[in-house]
Design a protein around this motif. Sequence first.
Motif, PDB file in Angstrom:
ATOM      1  N   SER A   3       0.830  -1.196   0.000  1.00 26.68           N
ATOM      2  CA  SER A   3       0.000   0.000   0.000  1.00 26.68           C
ATOM      3  C   SER A   3       0.871   1.255   0.000  1.00 26.68           C
ATOM      4  O   SER A   3       1.813   1.357   0.779  1.00 26.68           O
ATOM      5  N   PHE A   6      -2.643   4.110   3.363  1.00 25.48           N
ATOM      6  CA  PHE A   6      -3.497   3.270   4.211  1.00 25.48           C
ATOM      7  C   PHE A   6      -4.058   4.146   5.319  1.00 25.48           C
ATOM      8  O   PHE A   6      -3.289   4.756   6.084  1.00 25.48           O
ATOM      9  N   ASP A  26      -7.427   1.785   1.515  1.00 23.51           N
ATOM     10  CA  ASP A  26      -6.176   1.082   1.273  1.00 23.51           C
ATOM     11  C   ASP A  26      -5.886   1.198  -0.217  1.00 23.51           C
ATOM     12  O   ASP A  26      -6.587   0.599  -1.040  1.00 23.51           O
ATOM     13  N   PRO A  28      -3.268   0.561  -3.149  1.00 28.71           N
ATOM     14  CA  PRO A  28      -2.026  -0.104  -3.542  1.00 28.71           C
ATOM     15  C   PRO A  28      -1.120   0.810  -4.368  1.00 28.71           C
ATOM     16  O   PRO A  28      -1.585   1.743  -5.028  1.00 28.71           O
TER      17      PRO A  28
END
Length: 361
Positions: A3, A6, A26, A28
């Motif tokens: 991530s 977050f 979250d 990525p």
Amino acid sequence: MASDLFCTDLVRRFGDHTAVDRVSLDVPAGTFFSILGPSGCGKTTLLRLLAGFDRPDSGEIQIRGARMNDVPPNKRPVNMVFQHLALFPTMSVGDNIGYGLRRQKVPAAERTRKIARVLEQVGLPGLEDRNPQQLSGGQRQRVALARCLVLEPTLLLLDEPLGALDLKLREQMKVELKHLQKAFGTTFVYITHDQSEAMVMSDQVAVMRQGRFDQVAAPETLYRNPATPFVAGFVGDNNRLSGDVISVDGDLVRLRLQSGEEVAGRIAGEGIATGRRADLFIRPESLVMNGAVPDGYSRMQATVTTTLFDGANSRIEAGVADQTIFARLPQDGSVSNLSPDSAIQLGWDPQGATVFAGEPV
């Protein structure tokens, strides 16, 4: 995938008003992530929290695993593109792009090299000495992006950056932004009230309402499988038909409309039971007309009120009991010959309609 961003249970209050209400996300690395919602839903407040211009009342922000709550904006691995770009009108394109590098005390030779490289990457090679006022709106947009991307941030935050552009340029920049994000591999967090922007560019979209996320999903999932009535009504065009549940069979539910007609759709939420009110949402392009309605489809009678030419399609508005619905149908003789007050039959595949327990959207 690791991530880049977050967040857990972010809350931001202003007096009695909760602008951001227990938001978690979250994102990525390398993702184009959009936050989509109407004005006043909390999008800009959330972006300010991520940028460090404001602090949450509770919750946590992490960028690549490092806690950011108490880190000032200039110390975060984040940069931001604003709607009005904020380019310096008295500086050249090169000086605008190199401004952040100069503040970081990057040597002049390295600055020159980085500026030339990023201009090449955004499709503006050799324009270092131009004044921003000599550029088109799209070129200025790319200079603003280059000024941020040359600093190699972990996150690039974009606050409705296409809002000030005309329609044609906005359509062009949607594609260019997506290409640039993929080329640089930088994680973009983009806020907008324009669903077309979010749907075209994003890998993931969070639909925000009243400070919370109603659904976070890929654009196609939001469109085809909305999680709430709000998402169904906000993302894309949709017809909404209200009726009473008369039967439930597996994932299909049958409703009786006020007109007395019975129609069916796929259950998309909880609380649906015989005897209760429910709302069926059907996309205009999912409707077919008259002889194109096959066996097994839901059907209802309607009266044409308006036929509008829309390029390759026609938009047909029709009355059903006390409601107006619209269909988007291919141009052909059966459509072009319709006139107001024509009686038609509209139909759809029940699996292509979503049904939620009746509630205000």
